[in-house]
Design an enzyme around this catalytic site. Sequence first.
Site, mmCIF file in Angstrom:
data_model
loop_
_atom_site.group_PDB
_atom_site.id
_atom_site.type_symbol
_atom_site.label_atom_id
_atom_site.label_comp_id
_atom_site.label_asym_id
_atom_site.label_seq_id
_atom_site.Cartn_x
_atom_site.Cartn_y
_atom_site.Cartn_z
ATOM 1 N N THR A 1 0.931 -1.209 -0.041
ATOM 2 C CA THR A 1 0.155 0.015 -0.122
ATOM 3 C C THR A 1 0.733 1.195 -0.056
ATOM 4 O O THR A 1 2.177 1.194 0.495
ATOM 5 C CB THR A 1 -0.959 -0.034 1.347
ATOM 6 O OG1 THR A 1 -1.875 -0.959 1.329
ATOM 7 C CG2 THR A 1 -1.381 1.434 1.756
ATOM 8 N N ARG B 1 -13.626 -8.008 1.301
ATOM 9 C CA ARG B 1 -12.802 -7.727 2.361
ATOM 10 C C ARG B 1 -12.370 -6.369 2.128
ATOM 11 O O ARG B 1 -11.794 -5.837 1.342
ATOM 12 C CB ARG B 1 -11.656 -8.756 2.298
ATOM 13 C CG ARG B 1 -10.550 -8.553 3.595
ATOM 14 C CD ARG B 1 -9.277 -7.460 3.015
ATOM 15 N NE ARG B 1 -8.502 -7.495 4.019
ATOM 16 C CZ ARG B 1 -7.297 -6.774 3.789
ATOM 17 N NH1 ARG B 1 -7.455 -5.880 3.092
ATOM 18 N NH2 ARG B 1 -6.495 -6.631 4.913
ATOM 19 N N VAL B 2 -12.491 -5.622 3.559
ATOM 20 C CA VAL B 2 -12.099 -4.198 3.579
ATOM 21 C C VAL B 2 -10.646 -4.315 4.767
ATOM 22 O O VAL B 2 -11.311 -4.602 5.733
ATOM 23 C CB VAL B 2 -12.938 -3.224 3.790
ATOM 24 C CG1 VAL B 2 -12.366 -1.801 4.248
ATOM 25 C CG2 VAL B 2 -14.029 -3.096 2.686
ATOM 26 N N GLY B 3 -9.767 -3.740 4.576
ATOM 27 C CA GLY B 3 -8.867 -3.535 5.461
ATOM 28 C C GLY B 3 -8.708 -2.243 6.295
ATOM 29 O O GLY B 3 -9.810 -1.651 6.486
ATOM 30 N N THR C 1 0.495 0.805 7.091
ATOM 31 C CA THR C 1 0.583 -0.167 6.138
ATOM 32 C C THR C 1 0.861 -1.551 6.729
ATOM 33 O O THR C 1 1.535 -1.733 7.860
ATOM 34 C CB THR C 1 1.710 0.106 4.910
ATOM 35 O OG1 THR C 1 1.746 -1.063 4.008
ATOM 36 C CG2 THR C 1 2.927 0.411 5.628
ATOM 37 N N GLY C 2 0.610 -2.668 5.734
ATOM 38 C CA GLY C 2 0.853 -4.003 6.392
ATOM 39 C C GLY C 2 -0.711 -4.714 6.477
ATOM 40 O O GLY C 2 -1.589 -4.518 5.889
HETATM 41 N N1 ASP Z 1 -3.178 -2.524 4.755
HETATM 42 C C1 ASP Z 1 -3.454 -2.837 3.669
HETATM 43 C C2 ASP Z 1 -4.544 -3.859 3.666
HETATM 44 O O1 ASP Z 1 -4.563 -4.700 4.676
HETATM 45 C C3 ASP Z 1 -2.368 -3.476 2.839
HETATM 46 C C4 ASP Z 1 -0.928 -2.937 2.889
HETATM 47 O O2 ASP Z 1 -0.770 -1.956 3.671
HETATM 48 O O3 ASP Z 1 -0.264 -3.169 1.972
HETATM 49 O O4 ASP Z 1 -5.455 -3.572 2.945
#
Ligand code: ASP
Length: 321
Positions: free
Chosen positions: A188, A216-218, A239-240
């Site tokens: 991200t 799915r929503v993060g 991020t992550g």
């Molecule tokens: N945090 C984002 C998600 O889980 C993915 C990412 O940070 O790369 O959708």
Amino acid sequence: MVNVEPLVIVHGGAGRWSLVFEASRERGLGISEESVLDGVRQAALAGYRVLESGGSAVDAVVESVAWMEGSGLFNAGIAAALAANGEVLMDAGIMDGSSRRAVGVFCLKYPRHPIRLARLLLGRTRHVLLGCEYADRLAREYGLEKHPGPHPRAQALYDAARRKALEGSGYTDNRELLERLGVILSDTVGAVALDRDGNIAAGVSTGGTTFKVPGRVGDSPIPGAGYYALNGVGGAAATGLGEAILLSSLTSRIAWYLREGYDAVKAGWKALGELEEVAGGGAGVIIIDSNGGYAAVFDTEAMPWAVAAEGGVKDYGLWRR
Ligand code: ASP
């Protein structure tokens, strides 16, 4: 009148960058350590140019994030990751620390630059979250550029994740996939900016995790999880693994520690340590505190990041030290 040194920090995603470089070598995508580091440096400069010409922290965040969305180097915008059904389903969010308002958009297929939709909505509605075909319709009505469809970077990572997800499985539906969410490739993008009036803003944009269950929503569109900003306190963009970030309210936790007097680096590590306790880790975050201190902390293999301030790029990094 506050007069601080304007500053932008960006990240290009905490995750398994070695897999991205490997996929890029196999498919000749041209994504290398050098191009990614150059990408975050350019993105930081794009945001800094806004601040330099007297623009706001919010607009600086938008330009930094939009630069990365348009680059094809990161999991956002044109190269957004693909969900398990092969679709582009993007999330983004932005918070303005001066008005204390935020907008998150999610499950988008239409815009090339989801962050620009979040920015437009920030000035037009008090709603905080807006998603799916309704938000896509607004993006179209506002005349935003259309997404060009799956990018070779996203397709390469999708193919690799698909192979892994289906290895030895009789995957047939979302229920089984939900249990196999261990297959994670993220990357991200995000930015935090401090303008010369002391305003702080933070924003993120993503295709979500590769091969995610459609729908799915993060953390990325959710203020307090994916991003947070309060004038006089600071701002953060995460991020992550979204599930871990959501469960530990990562960026609101950081704002809490900044308010308690921790500096950016200490607040970041403390909150990340707690995320590891709550959800096992797998995240990174960039932070600016109200004194102009900054931090890029992550517990993943790598996270490209860069800082731009007066005189140009001030700092950057990629691998975990
Ligand atoms: N945090 C984002 C998600 O889980 C993915 C990412 O940070 O790369 O959708």
